[in-house]
Design an enzyme around this catalytic site. Structure first.
Site: not given
Ligand code: DOR
Ligand code: ZN
Length: 356
Positions: A22-24, A230, A262, A48, A20, A274, A185, A147, A110, A258
């Site tokens: 997130h690479l953006r 989250l 940011h 996402n 799990h 989050a 998560h 999620h 997802k 996860d």
């Molecule tokens: O804390 C989180 N950040 N929870 C998520 O489900 C998404 C993630 C994000 O993409 O920033």
């Molecule tokens: Zn996530």
């Protein structure tokens, strides 16, 4: 395979995967990717983005962008495979699911309940509206990653996961008894017990931050935006339940960081977003947890074997060595045009990783 006979100082395990991540995109992707690719062999890439990755064509283009970024990065000499996912919406068709199942690069879909988290506004409002896609996923053997939180404002935010299990997951499992699912998560004892009691095709990922922190960390001497994610970090008894199951050797609970980058300013804000950035030291953090629980011999299963088995993918052949040597964590990390703040910024992680 068991962890090699070890002193308490070194632990050699099969190279891990992150189930799990997130690479953006763009500049941020280029900066964060080496942190993962230099240690992990594969990662499930969350969809996402803005706009979200809702089609097979978009997932393939996103994969190309990741592979390009990899070629330019320091980690290029090591193999790294991005395992792509689709973002489920109420418009996702059975046909698109079939196409996804036939695409060798796509490994899951997802579910974001609409509004549940970062870039989840295009997610699912009413799960029944997604049934055509979910039935097709069951038919074609494409896993659903969840999620697992409701967003009903009447529900206390700390109870969102437990209520999701009652109101969404339990009926879904009755309606689609063969659908492979992963609760992503997980954060509570309720989720641990539910997944443990569930069928072989129900799994769960656990983050390093939910294993390391309880909810006091969000308010330790003041508001701590870098501990905000989250689902929220919960009270101590839940953290202990997560540690107990992660370190137990149960094959349906496996590693998913996860890690969610940011910009510093977007977190340190009147309405901070989050996400916790852990990719740089993820394996060191997990090793700390397993070491503290006297369960380093269970780390390999959790980090490197169970996820691959669950997804029906081959186990990795190469290995990493974890040394109990402290590593400094910088105050900030370079996210391209902006900076980010990693978990435990300015502190240390007790374990350092080397590829063998
Ligand atoms: O804390 C989180 N950040 N929870 C998520 O489900 C998404 C993630 C994000 O993409 O920033
Ligand atoms: Zn996530």
């Amino acid at each position: 395979m068991a962890v090699e006979p070890q002193s308490t100082q070194t632990c050699v395990i099969t190279r891990p995967d992150d189930w799990h991540l997130h690479l953006r995109e763009g500049a941020l992707l280029k900066k964060v990717l080496p942190d993962t690719a230099s240690v992990f062999a594969r990662a499930i890439i969350m969809p996402n983005l803005r706009p979200p990755v809702t089609t097979v064509d978009r997932a393939v283009a996103y994969r190309d962008e990741i592979c390009q970024a990899l070629l330019l990065s320091d980690a290029q000499q090591r193999s790294f495979e991005p395992l792509m996912t689709l973002y489920l919406t109420e418009q996702t068709t059975a046909q698109e699911i079939k196409k996804a199942a036939e695409c060798p690069f796509i490994h899951a879909v997802k579910l974001y309940p609409a509004g549940a988290t970062t870039n989840a506004d295009a997610g699912v409002r009413d799960i029944r509206q997604a049934y055509a896609a979910l039935e097709a996923m069951q038919t074609h053997g494409l896993p659903l990653l969840m999620h697992g939180e409701v967003v009903d404002p009447d529900i206390d935010i700390f109870d969102r996961e437990a209520v999701f299990i009652d109101r969404v997951l339990t009926p879904l499992m009755k309606d689609l008894p063969e659908l492979t699912m992963v609760m992503e998560h997980i954060t509570t004892e309720v989720a641990v017990d539910f997944v443990k009691a569930g069928p072989d095709h129900l799994g769960a990922t656990i983050t390093a931050h939910h294993l390391l922190l309880n909810r006091n960390a969000m308010f330790d001497g003041g508001l701590r935006p870098h501990h905000y994610c989250l689902p929220l970090i919960k009270r101590e008894k839940h953290r202990q339940a997560l540690v107990a199951i992660a370190t137990s050797g149960h094959p349906r609970f496996f590693l998913g960081t996860d890690s969610a980058p940011h910009p510093q300013g977007a977190k340190e804000s009147a309405c901070g977003c989050a996400g916790i950035y852990t990719a740089r030291d993820a394996m060191g953090f997990y090793a700390e947890v397993f070491d503290q629980a006297n369960a380093l011999d269970k780390l390999e299963g959790f980090a490197s074997l169970f996820g691959a088995d669950f997804y029906g993918l081959p186990r990795n052949q190469d290995r990493i060595a974890l040394h109990r040597i402290p590593r400094e964590i910088p105050e900030t990390v370079d996210f391209g045009e902006v900076t980010g703040v990693p978990l435990r910024a300015g502190g240390q992680v007790a374990w350092t990783v080397n590829l063998c």
